[in-house]
Design a protein around this motif. Structure first.
Motif, PDB file in Angstrom:
ATOM      1  N   LEU A 154       6.095  -3.356  -7.556  1.00  0.00           N
ATOM      2  CA  LEU A 154       6.337  -4.326  -6.494  1.00  0.00           C
ATOM      3  C   LEU A 154       5.424  -5.534  -6.629  1.00  0.00           C
ATOM      4  O   LEU A 154       5.851  -6.682  -6.412  1.00  0.00           O
ATOM      5  N   VAL A 155       4.174  -5.306  -7.008  1.00  0.00           N
ATOM      6  CA  VAL A 155       3.249  -6.424  -7.230  1.00  0.00           C
ATOM      7  C   VAL A 155       3.765  -7.313  -8.355  1.00  0.00           C
ATOM      8  O   VAL A 155       3.703  -8.551  -8.275  1.00  0.00           O
ATOM      9  N   SER A 156       4.297  -6.717  -9.422  1.00  0.00           N
ATOM     10  CA  SER A 156       4.741  -7.490 -10.583  1.00  0.00           C
ATOM     11  C   SER A 156       5.880  -8.440 -10.261  1.00  0.00           C
ATOM     12  O   SER A 156       6.060  -9.457 -10.937  1.00  0.00           O
ATOM     13  N   VAL A 157       6.678  -8.134  -9.228  1.00  0.00           N
ATOM     14  CA  VAL A 157       7.801  -9.014  -8.857  1.00  0.00           C
ATOM     15  C   VAL A 157       7.445  -9.909  -7.682  1.00  0.00           C
ATOM     16  O   VAL A 157       8.312 -10.547  -7.093  1.00  0.00           O
ATOM     17  N   GLY A 158       6.147  -9.944  -7.315  1.00  0.00           N
ATOM     18  CA  GLY A 158       5.696 -10.854  -6.274  1.00  0.00           C
ATOM     19  C   GLY A 158       5.924 -10.378  -4.861  1.00  0.00           C
ATOM     20  O   GLY A 158       5.917 -11.181  -3.923  1.00  0.00           O
ATOM     21  N   ALA A 159       6.118  -9.053  -4.688  1.00  0.00           N
ATOM     22  CA  ALA A 159       6.360  -8.517  -3.340  1.00  0.00           C
ATOM     23  C   ALA A 159       5.078  -8.406  -2.529  1.00  0.00           C
ATOM     24  O   ALA A 159       5.128  -8.054  -1.350  1.00  0.00           O
ATOM     25  N   GLY A 160       3.928  -8.704  -3.121  1.00  0.00           N
ATOM     26  CA  GLY A 160       2.650  -8.636  -2.425  1.00  0.00           C
ATOM     27  C   GLY A 160       1.529  -8.361  -3.405  1.00  0.00           C
ATOM     28  O   GLY A 160       1.743  -8.298  -4.626  1.00  0.00           O
ATOM     29  N   LEU A 203       0.841  -1.199   0.000  1.00  0.00           N
ATOM     30  CA  LEU A 203       0.000   0.000   0.000  1.00  0.00           C
ATOM     31  C   LEU A 203       0.877   1.251   0.000  1.00  0.00           C
ATOM     32  O   LEU A 203       2.050   1.192   0.401  1.00  0.00           O
ATOM     33  N   PRO A 204       0.323   2.386  -0.426  1.00  0.00           N
ATOM     34  CA  PRO A 204       1.101   3.628  -0.348  1.00  0.00           C
ATOM     35  C   PRO A 204       1.351   4.005   1.103  1.00  0.00           C
ATOM     36  O   PRO A 204       0.615   3.578   2.008  1.00  0.00           O
ATOM     37  N   LEU A 205       2.388   4.773   1.345  1.00  0.00           N
ATOM     38  CA  LEU A 205       2.648   5.258   2.690  1.00  0.00           C
ATOM     39  C   LEU A 205       1.443   6.057   3.172  1.00  0.00           C
ATOM     40  O   LEU A 205       0.940   6.929   2.451  1.00  0.00           O
ATOM     41  N   ARG A 206       0.975   5.766   4.378  1.00  0.00           N
ATOM     42  CA  ARG A 206      -0.272   6.373   4.829  1.00  0.00           C
ATOM     43  C   ARG A 206      -0.214   7.893   4.848  1.00  0.00           C
ATOM     44  O   ARG A 206      -1.176   8.572   4.491  1.00  0.00           O
ATOM     45  N   HIS A 207       0.922   8.469   5.259  1.00  0.00           N
ATOM     46  CA  HIS A 207       0.983   9.928   5.354  1.00  0.00           C
ATOM     47  C   HIS A 207       0.939  10.594   3.979  1.00  0.00           C
ATOM     48  O   HIS A 207       0.684  11.791   3.872  1.00  0.00           O
ATOM     49  N   MET A 208       1.178   9.810   2.908  1.00  0.00           N
ATOM     50  CA  MET A 208       1.107  10.362   1.556  1.00  0.00           C
ATOM     51  C   MET A 208      -0.341  10.491   1.070  1.00  0.00           C
ATOM     52  O   MET A 208      -0.702  11.474   0.428  1.00  0.00           O
ATOM     53  N   PRO A 245       7.223  -3.403   5.063  1.00  0.00           N
ATOM     54  CA  PRO A 245       7.774  -2.032   5.170  1.00  0.00           C
ATOM     55  C   PRO A 245       8.352  -1.495   3.857  1.00  0.00           C
ATOM     56  O   PRO A 245       9.436  -0.924   3.832  1.00  0.00           O
ATOM     57  N   HIS A 246       7.625  -1.686   2.758  1.00  0.00           N
ATOM     58  CA  HIS A 246       8.080  -1.107   1.496  1.00  0.00           C
ATOM     59  C   HIS A 246       7.855   0.408   1.523  1.00  0.00           C
ATOM     60  O   HIS A 246       6.941   0.895   2.187  1.00  0.00           O
ATOM     61  N   GLN A 247       8.641   1.139   0.780  1.00  0.00           N
ATOM     62  CA  GLN A 247       8.512   2.596   0.722  1.00  0.00           C
ATOM     63  C   GLN A 247       7.929   3.009  -0.639  1.00  0.00           C
ATOM     64  O   GLN A 247       8.612   3.572  -1.484  1.00  0.00           O
ATOM     65  N   ALA A 248       6.659   2.699  -0.842  1.00  0.00           N
ATOM     66  CA  ALA A 248       5.998   3.008  -2.108  1.00  0.00           C
ATOM     67  C   ALA A 248       5.307   4.366  -2.004  1.00  0.00           C
ATOM     68  O   ALA A 248       4.388   4.538  -1.204  1.00  0.00           O
ATOM     69  N   ARG A 249       5.731   5.308  -2.843  1.00  0.00           N
ATOM     70  CA  ARG A 249       5.171   6.662  -2.787  1.00  0.00           C
ATOM     71  C   ARG A 249       3.959   6.841  -3.699  1.00  0.00           C
ATOM     72  O   ARG A 249       3.181   7.757  -3.511  1.00  0.00           O
ATOM     73  N   TYR A 277      -5.502   5.220   1.752  1.00  0.00           N
ATOM     74  CA  TYR A 277      -4.972   4.113   2.579  1.00  0.00           C
ATOM     75  C   TYR A 277      -6.044   3.603   3.540  1.00  0.00           C
ATOM     76  O   TYR A 277      -6.299   2.394   3.629  1.00  0.00           O
ATOM     77  N   ASP A 278      -6.688   4.520   4.234  1.00  0.00           N
ATOM     78  CA  ASP A 278      -7.666   4.119   5.254  1.00  0.00           C
ATOM     79  C   ASP A 278      -8.875   3.422   4.651  1.00  0.00           C
ATOM     80  O   ASP A 278      -9.462   2.536   5.283  1.00  0.00           O
ATOM     81  N   SER A 279      -9.269   3.793   3.426  1.00  0.00           N
ATOM     82  CA  SER A 279     -10.417   3.142   2.802  1.00  0.00           C
ATOM     83  C   SER A 279     -10.124   1.673   2.513  1.00  0.00           C
ATOM     84  O   SER A 279     -11.003   0.816   2.638  1.00  0.00           O
ATOM     85  N   ILE A 280      -8.893   1.354   2.147  1.00  0.00           N
ATOM     86  CA  ILE A 280      -8.513  -0.041   1.888  1.00  0.00           C
ATOM     87  C   ILE A 280      -8.465  -0.822   3.189  1.00  0.00           C
ATOM     88  O   ILE A 280      -8.983  -1.952   3.276  1.00  0.00           O
ATOM     89  N   ILE A 281      -7.870  -0.255   4.220  1.00  0.00           N
ATOM     90  CA  ILE A 281      -7.797  -0.938   5.514  1.00  0.00           C
ATOM     91  C   ILE A 281      -9.194  -1.196   6.061  1.00  0.00           C
ATOM     92  O   ILE A 281      -9.490  -2.296   6.567  1.00  0.00           O
TER      93      ILE A 281
END
Length: 294
Positions: free
Chosen positions: A233-239, A193-198, A221-225, A203-207
């Motif tokens: 990240l999804v394409s390489v199987g990171a989640g 997911l994107p960083l929540r503060h971004m 703890p990925h840093q996806a902006r 973010y909250d709607s998905i949670i």
């Protein structure tokens, strides 16, 4: 150097007659003569040789002529430029945008801004939703396109997209062959997911949707902006991830998109601007978008 005196000098130099020059300028002759005397005192040289029968330029006057014309034209042009800016017919529009939206239907909205306000240069700045909100508050942006923010009393928001989200999974994921999925099918998967503060609302709607489906997603703890980083990240199987449906139409190598069943999180994108921003350029942009100030 007094611009009015330069205009008087040009009129006399072109007419070579003080009376005709005064009439052209809608002046009486004494003030015209005084302007010429003041200009001669300022440049330290006589500009005209006068007799009872003729007026002609001195060498100094001839040297000043072309420069005086250039200065007056520049001054007139400057006035025109300022007036166009004052009326919103030229100038700059500082516009923020979220990266992923250029792959969705929102790109048509961007085109309306870029092409629908002739004479205005749009300065696009890629920012997260939270960065755009901050930039609006600090008067660093005129207009922002972002994931629906929490209400701010000093900002005006107009929703331009409201759409269901879909699951984004790697094309070798165990559920890649299904047509539809449910959030609870991913109970054992990491959620990228994107960083929540971004983008806190996004973010909250998905949670919230995950919790309503009875799961508590594991978030590595990925840093996806932004969403493009998430899809990488999804394409390489990171989640797996949850993304706007229109993003699926753009396609992404190594990623498949699945329609969600059950309670589906909703993606909202809004146009936002400061309520007290009275820029005529912003007014033209809002008009081109079919939006109006409150």
């Amino acid at each position: 150097m007094n611009l009015r005196s330069l205009r008087c000098f040009l009129a006399v130099a072109e007419e070579l007659h003080f009376g005709r020059a005064a009439k052209r300028l809608a002046l009486s002759q004494p003030p015209l003569t005084q302007h010429i005397k003041n200009l001669e005192a300022e440049v330290g040289a006589m500009l005209f040789l006068r007799t009872k029968r003729s007026v002609r330029l001195t060498d100094a006057g001839a040297a000043l002529l072309d420069e005086a014309r250039r200065l007056v034209v520049q001054a007139d042009g400057l006035r025109h430029i300022v007036q166009r800016a004052h009326e919103g017919r030229s100038g700059y529009l500082r516009a923020g945008f979220i990266t992923s939206s250029v792959f969705t239907e929102i790109r048509k909205f961007y085109s309306k801004i870029s092409r629908g306000v002739p004479g205005v240069t749009v300065m696009w700045q890629e920012m997260s939703s939270s960065e755009q909100i901050e930039a609006l508050h600090e008067d660093k942006l005129d207009i922002a396109v972002l994931h629906m923010p929490a209400p701010h009393p000093d900002l005006v928001a107009r929703t331009i997209v409201r759409e269901p989200m879909v699951m984004a999974i790697c094309d070798v994921h165990r559920l890649a062959g299904r047509r539809e999925v449910r959030l609870q099918d991913f109970v054992g998967d990491d959620f990228v997911l994107p960083l929540r503060h971004m983008s806190p609302i996004f973010y909250d709607s998905i949670i919230a949707a995950c919790r309503n489906a009875g799961i508590s997603p594991t978030i590595p703890p990925h840093q996806a902006r932004n969403l493009l980083t998430i899809l990488s990240l999804v394409s390489v199987g990171a989640g797996v991830s949850v993304v706007p449906r229109t993003l699926a139409s753009a396609g992404f190598p190594g990623v498949v998109f699945k329609r969600l069943r059950g309670q589906v999180p909703i993606n909202e994108v809004s146009v936002v601007w400061r309520a007290d921003n009275r820029s005529p350029v912003l007014a033209r942009a809002l008009q081109a978008l079919g939006l109006t100030r409150p």
